[in-house]
Design an enzyme around this catalytic site. Structure first.
Site, mmCIF file in Angstrom:
data_model
loop_
_atom_site.group_PDB
_atom_site.id
_atom_site.type_symbol
_atom_site.label_atom_id
_atom_site.label_comp_id
_atom_site.label_asym_id
_atom_site.label_seq_id
_atom_site.Cartn_x
_atom_site.Cartn_y
_atom_site.Cartn_z
ATOM 1 N N GLU A 120 0.830 -1.211 0.000
ATOM 2 C CA GLU A 120 0.000 0.000 0.000
ATOM 3 C C GLU A 120 0.863 1.259 0.000
ATOM 4 O OE1 GLU A 120 -3.585 2.286 2.448
ATOM 5 O OE2 GLU A 120 -2.632 0.529 3.339
ATOM 6 N N LYS A 150 -2.779 -2.061 -2.868
ATOM 7 C CA LYS A 150 -3.829 -1.192 -2.342
ATOM 8 C C LYS A 150 -3.436 0.231 -2.705
ATOM 9 C CE LYS A 150 -6.514 0.046 1.760
ATOM 10 N NZ LYS A 150 -6.938 -0.351 3.135
#
Length: 294
Positions: free
Chosen positions: A175, A212
């Site tokens: 992420e 993500k």
């Protein structure tokens, strides 16, 4: 693991981010209707946030037919839901794949980014997590400006930790969040996409990774990763957008599913009775699942 990988690759739904940690827990509780005067120690604070998460996880509307996975904070993993470890409850009772947030937060900003603080005990925590039915992990960095050097540092650190996580048989969610308020957000996204391509090209081994990512300015900007053989799934963070705005942006990105936190719990309140709580949560889940189905 093969059954779980196939579920994450192919099934409809989204990932619930229930991983607010020490720094973000007071805000999550405040939005839920519990202010800081209601607790005086960290233990009391975490008791209250676990009660909130338990109320979500045990609700009949929170189920594997719409929710593919749930990201947990270490403190939640160490606690029980209905007498069993939280992660085992999710997979065994709800058919929801558990993920563990493994980072310890962000270092101070340098070079336009915030890399992760060191995670010295990662090798000790991963086998314990896998023993509790955890499927994967999540770790977050933040990009605030279009610094080629800074973005490379973020991505290099993410892939280095991902390699260790994959070696333990878990699927990492990488992420590198682009701040939605970055003045040069599109330029950040261009640099990030190039670095992610390089990271995938250099990656060896059989287990995939997941990404993500912040919802991009240009729809389908990360579409290539949705079909990349080394990427299991691309998920989007809400990044501070309201649920309505996040859902609209998500629906425009084919193949990307949600991994929302604040947008998921928006409207939930400690004082809601059981029926009202289920209605708000169910409506949120339905709308996010629909936006994830495009």
């Amino acid at each position: 693991m093969s059954t779980q990988i196939q579920r994450m690759r192919s099934d409809a739904g989204f990932i619930a981010a229930l991983d607010q940690s020490g720094g973000s827990t007071p805000k999550a509780l405040m939005l839920y209707g519990i202010d800081e005067s209601s607790y005086s120690t960290n233990d009391e604070m975490f008791d209250m946030v676990h009660a909130m998460r338990t109320r979500i996880m045990t609700n009949p509307r929170f189920h594997g037919d719409r929710v593919l996975g749930a990201i947990l904070f270490q403190n939640t993993l160490d606690r029980n839901v209905e007498g069993v470890p939280s992660s085992e409850y999710l997979w065994g009772e709800k058919r929801i794949l558990p993920f563990l947030k493994v980072d310890y937060g962000l270092a101070d900003e340098a070079g336009g980014v915030q890399v992760m603080k060191p995670v010295p005990d990662l090798g000790e925590r991963l086998p314990v997590a896998r023993g509790k039915s955890v499927f994967g992990t999540k770790m977050r960095s933040v990009i605030k400006s279009a610094s080629a050097e800074g973005i490379r540092a973020v991505v290099d650190q993410q892939f280095a930790l991902a390699a260790e996580i994959r070696a333990h048989g878990l699927v990492p969610i990488i992420e590198p969040e682009v701040d939605i308020h970055a003045r040069d957000k599109a330029a950040c996204e261009a640099l990030l996409r190039d670095r992610l391509r390089e990271g995938l090209d250099a990656m060896t081994g059989e287990l995939p990774v997941m990404f993500k990512l912040t919802l991009p300015d240009e729809a389908n900007y990360y579409r290539e990763f949705c079909t990349h053989p080394k990427v299991l799934r691309v998920v989007a963070l809400s990044g501070g957008y309201s649920r309505e705005v996040a859902n609209d942006k998500l629906a425009a990105n084919t193949g990307v599913i949600a991994s929302f936190s604040r947008a998921l719990t928006e409207g939930l309140h400690v004082d809601l009775d059981a029926a009202a709580f289920a209605a708000v949560l169910g409506g949120s889940i339905e709308s996010i699942a629909a936006a994830s189905a495009t």
